[in-house]
Design a protein around this motif. Structure first.
Motif, short mmCIF file in Angstrom:
data_model
loop_
_atom_site.label_atom_id
_atom_site.label_comp_id
_atom_site.label_asym_id
_atom_site.label_seq_id
_atom_site.Cartn_x
_atom_site.Cartn_y
_atom_site.Cartn_z
N SER A 4 0.70 -1.24 -0.05
CA SER A 4 0.04 0.10 0.00
C SER A 4 0.78 1.11 0.00
CB SER A 4 -1.02 -0.07 1.36
OG SER A 4 -0.38 -0.01 2.40
N ASN A 5 2.34 1.25 0.16
CA ASN A 5 2.99 2.27 -0.08
C ASN A 5 4.39 2.04 -0.63
OD1 ASN A 5 4.75 1.32 2.28
ND2 ASN A 5 2.84 1.80 3.77
N SER A 138 2.35 7.14 -1.11
CA SER A 138 1.19 6.22 -1.86
C SER A 138 0.28 7.08 -2.71
CB SER A 138 0.30 5.62 -0.56
OG SER A 138 -0.65 4.61 -0.96
N LYS A 143 -2.83 1.65 -4.42
CA LYS A 143 -3.70 0.90 -3.92
C LYS A 143 -4.50 -0.02 -4.47
CE LYS A 143 -3.57 4.29 0.04
NZ LYS A 143 -4.38 5.41 0.80
N ASN A 144 -4.84 0.47 -5.74
CA ASN A 144 -5.95 -0.21 -6.48
C ASN A 144 -5.29 -1.22 -7.26
OD1 ASN A 144 -8.00 1.33 -5.43
ND2 ASN A 144 -8.01 2.83 -6.86
N PRO A 146 -1.80 -2.73 -7.10
CA PRO A 146 -0.39 -3.19 -6.55
C PRO A 146 0.24 -4.18 -7.46
CG PRO A 146 -2.22 -4.15 -5.18
CD PRO A 146 -2.73 -3.16 -6.12
#
Length: 210
Positions: A4-5, A138, A143-144, A146
């Motif tokens: 997520s990051n 991020s 996030k959508n 990866p």
């Protein structure tokens, strides 16, 4: 492990490649992947954490690769406050340092109506090109999608270690995932252009009255 990051993506790239000679190179692989993705995709929503400078009415955002600002919040006394965006020159300014309330974009800086009284933390949401960094760790695309970010980055890692077989495999996944994302974005655009059913009914009524 979730991705997520920026830091988590680097860790996954190194873990998946399982090679000692790629240590410290993950950031380069990510940058190369983003370079091509930026040529093929629309700007994405990104969140960056910024730190103000006591005594300064501005923050430099030149490293963020921004195309359009969305919103800005400031945290003071452990409370996050929404700031009001205005056009530069339309609000009064003062030399008295305090928590700023207004902001505007001028070139590669965010300008406030007053100097910061402390090194306040700011949360900046904007649309921009893909450019993960420690300042902007991020974005909505990571996030959508990866899987696409990871495959694109490892492809460049495979090129770096000169493993043609591995590069071909991840290039195939990269292209497949990218096509899916582009189709998804195209569907969203078509949905936005769909005519409202009420407008269709209104048109029929107008024709029946003729």
């Amino acid at each position: 492990m979730a991705i997520s990051n920026y830091a988590e993506l680097q860790t996954e790239i190194t873990d998946w490649m399982a090679r000692n000679d790629v240590q410290g190179k993950a950031t380069t692989f990510i940058q190369l992947a983003e370079s091509r993705l930026n040529r093929l995709l629309e700007p994405v929503s990104t969140t960056a954490t910024l730190t103000g400078t006591a005594g300064s009415p501005a923050i430099d955002i030149s490293v963020l690769n921004m195309t359009e600002p969305d919103a800005l919040w400031v945290t003071a006394d452990k409370t996050e406050r929404s700031m009001t965006p205005l056009v530069l020159g339309t609000f009064p300014t003062t030399d008295q340092a305090d928590v700023p309330a207004f902001w505007a974009i001028e070139g590669n800086t965010i300008q406030f109506e007053r100097p910061c009284a402390d090194a306040y933390s700011f949360r900046f949401i904007f649309k921009g090109r893909l450019a993960l960094s420690n300042a902007a760790p991020s974005n909505a695309f990571l996030k959508n999608h990866p899987d696409l970010y990871l495959a694109a980055s490892i492809y460049w890692g495979s090129v770096y270690i000169q493993n043609a077989g591995l590069a071909v495999g991840f290039k195939s996944m990269w292209d497949e995932f990218l096509a899916e994302v582009q189709n998804e974005e195209a569907e969203k655009k078509r949905g936005m252009l769909t005519v409202d059913p009420m407008l269709t009914l209104l048109g029929r009524r107008c024709r029946s009255d003729l």
